[in-house]
Design a protein around this motif. Structure first.
Motif, PDB file in Angstrom:
ATOM      1  N   ILE A   1       0.839  -1.206   0.000  1.00 49.65           N
ATOM      2  CA  ILE A   1       0.000   0.000   0.000  1.00 49.65           C
ATOM      3  C   ILE A   1       0.869   1.249   0.000  1.00 49.65           C
ATOM      4  CG2 ILE A   1      -1.636   1.340   1.389  1.00 49.65           C
ATOM      5  CD1 ILE A   1      -2.807  -1.378   2.321  1.00 49.65           C
ATOM      6  N   ALA A   2       1.888   1.260   0.857  1.00 53.30           N
ATOM      7  CA  ALA A   2       2.776   2.426   0.938  1.00 53.30           C
ATOM      8  C   ALA A   2       3.538   2.622  -0.368  1.00 53.30           C
ATOM      9  CB  ALA A   2       3.745   2.275   2.104  1.00 53.30           C
ATOM     10  N   ILE A   3       3.996   1.536  -0.987  1.00 53.84           N
ATOM     11  CA  ILE A   3       4.725   1.634  -2.251  1.00 53.84           C
ATOM     12  C   ILE A   3       3.808   2.156  -3.354  1.00 53.84           C
ATOM     13  CG2 ILE A   3       5.848   0.265  -4.055  1.00 53.84           C
ATOM     14  CD1 ILE A   3       6.958  -1.488  -1.730  1.00 53.84           C
ATOM     15  N   LEU A   4       2.580   1.675  -3.399  1.00 53.49           N
ATOM     16  CA  LEU A   4       1.631   2.139  -4.413  1.00 53.49           C
ATOM     17  C   LEU A   4       1.354   3.632  -4.267  1.00 53.49           C
ATOM     18  CD1 LEU A   4      -0.380   1.528  -6.706  1.00 53.49           C
ATOM     19  CD2 LEU A   4      -2.081   1.101  -4.928  1.00 53.49           C
ATOM     20  N   VAL A   5       1.084   4.076  -3.050  1.00 56.38           N
ATOM     21  CA  VAL A   5       0.824   5.499  -2.829  1.00 56.38           C
ATOM     22  C   VAL A   5       2.070   6.324  -3.153  1.00 56.38           C
ATOM     23  CG1 VAL A   5       0.274   7.233  -1.057  1.00 56.38           C
ATOM     24  CG2 VAL A   5      -1.003   5.093  -1.151  1.00 56.38           C
ATOM     25  N   GLY A   6       3.247   5.833  -2.752  1.00 53.84           N
ATOM     26  CA  GLY A   6       4.482   6.537  -3.057  1.00 53.84           C
ATOM     27  C   GLY A   6       4.731   6.653  -4.550  1.00 53.84           C
ATOM     28  N   ALA A   7       4.460   5.593  -5.297  1.00 55.97           N
ATOM     29  CA  ALA A   7       4.649   5.625  -6.747  1.00 55.97           C
ATOM     30  C   ALA A   7       3.693   6.609  -7.410  1.00 55.97           C
ATOM     31  CB  ALA A   7       4.463   4.232  -7.328  1.00 55.97           C
ATOM     32  N   VAL A   8       2.461   6.626  -6.956  1.00 46.82           N
ATOM     33  CA  VAL A   8       1.483   7.582  -7.514  1.00 46.82           C
ATOM     34  C   VAL A   8       1.923   9.014  -7.223  1.00 46.82           C
ATOM     35  CG1 VAL A   8      -0.883   8.433  -7.283  1.00 46.82           C
ATOM     36  CG2 VAL A   8      -0.463   5.992  -7.485  1.00 46.82           C
ATOM     37  N   LEU A   9       2.407   9.264  -6.011  1.00 47.11           N
ATOM     38  CA  LEU A   9       2.873  10.613  -5.674  1.00 47.11           C
ATOM     39  C   LEU A   9       4.102  11.009  -6.493  1.00 47.11           C
ATOM     40  CD1 LEU A   9       2.415  10.643  -1.804  1.00 47.11           C
ATOM     41  CD2 LEU A   9       1.109  11.929  -3.505  1.00 47.11           C
ATOM     42  N   LEU A  10       4.961  10.058  -6.823  1.00 47.80           N
ATOM     43  CA  LEU A  10       6.138  10.382  -7.627  1.00 47.80           C
ATOM     44  C   LEU A  10       5.778  10.685  -9.077  1.00 47.80           C
ATOM     45  CD1 LEU A  10       8.710   7.944  -6.124  1.00 47.80           C
ATOM     46  CD2 LEU A  10       8.975  10.396  -6.340  1.00 47.80           C
TER      47      LEU A  10
END
Length: 131
Positions: A76-85
């Motif tokens: 979940i954290a990786i997905l949100v981080g990727a979207v923010l990047l």
């Protein structure tokens, strides 16, 4: 919740535009464009690397008969981080990188776990099992 999210989107967008203008005036437009492209490329590489590692750990946990709870939170954290990047902006990129680095992701996982346990306690989340 919607009002808070709407407010955050407006505030973060205003901060991002302000940073773009400030950095563009301090250096030039090409530095801003290069920074946006560079963080996107580095973020994609890091998200892929972290995502594959998390997926492999989840497979290992499942193969050993354990639930991959940590790996789900990491995912979940990786997905949100990727979207923010992939969102153009230096503030969102900073938050995205913090979510992709395992050491800085730990406090976020604690926060997510706390929110989920509170939702379970209140009955906002229901678990259905087929037996």
């Amino acid at each position: 919740m919607f009002r808070i999210l709407f407010f955050l989107i407006v505030v973060i967008s205003a901060v991002e535009i302000t940073l773009f203008v400030w950095i563009g005036n301090a250096f030039n437009v090409w530095v801003v464009l290069f920074g946006i492209i560079l963080t996107g490329v580095l973020g994609a590489f890091l998200a892929r690397q972290q995502g594959v590692g998390t997926l492999n750990r989840a497979r290992f946990e499942l193969a050993n008969g354990r639930a991959p709870t940590e790996e789900i939170l990491d995912g979940i954290a990786i997905l949100v981080g990727a979207v923010l990047l992939f969102t153009p902006g230096f503030v969102t990129d900073t938050i995205g990188f913090l979510l992709l680095i395992p050491q800085t992701r730990k406090p976020v996982k604690v926060w997510i776990r706390k929110i989920l346990s509170e939702m379970f306690r209140k009955g906002s989340i229901h678990v259905f099992r087929n037996f």
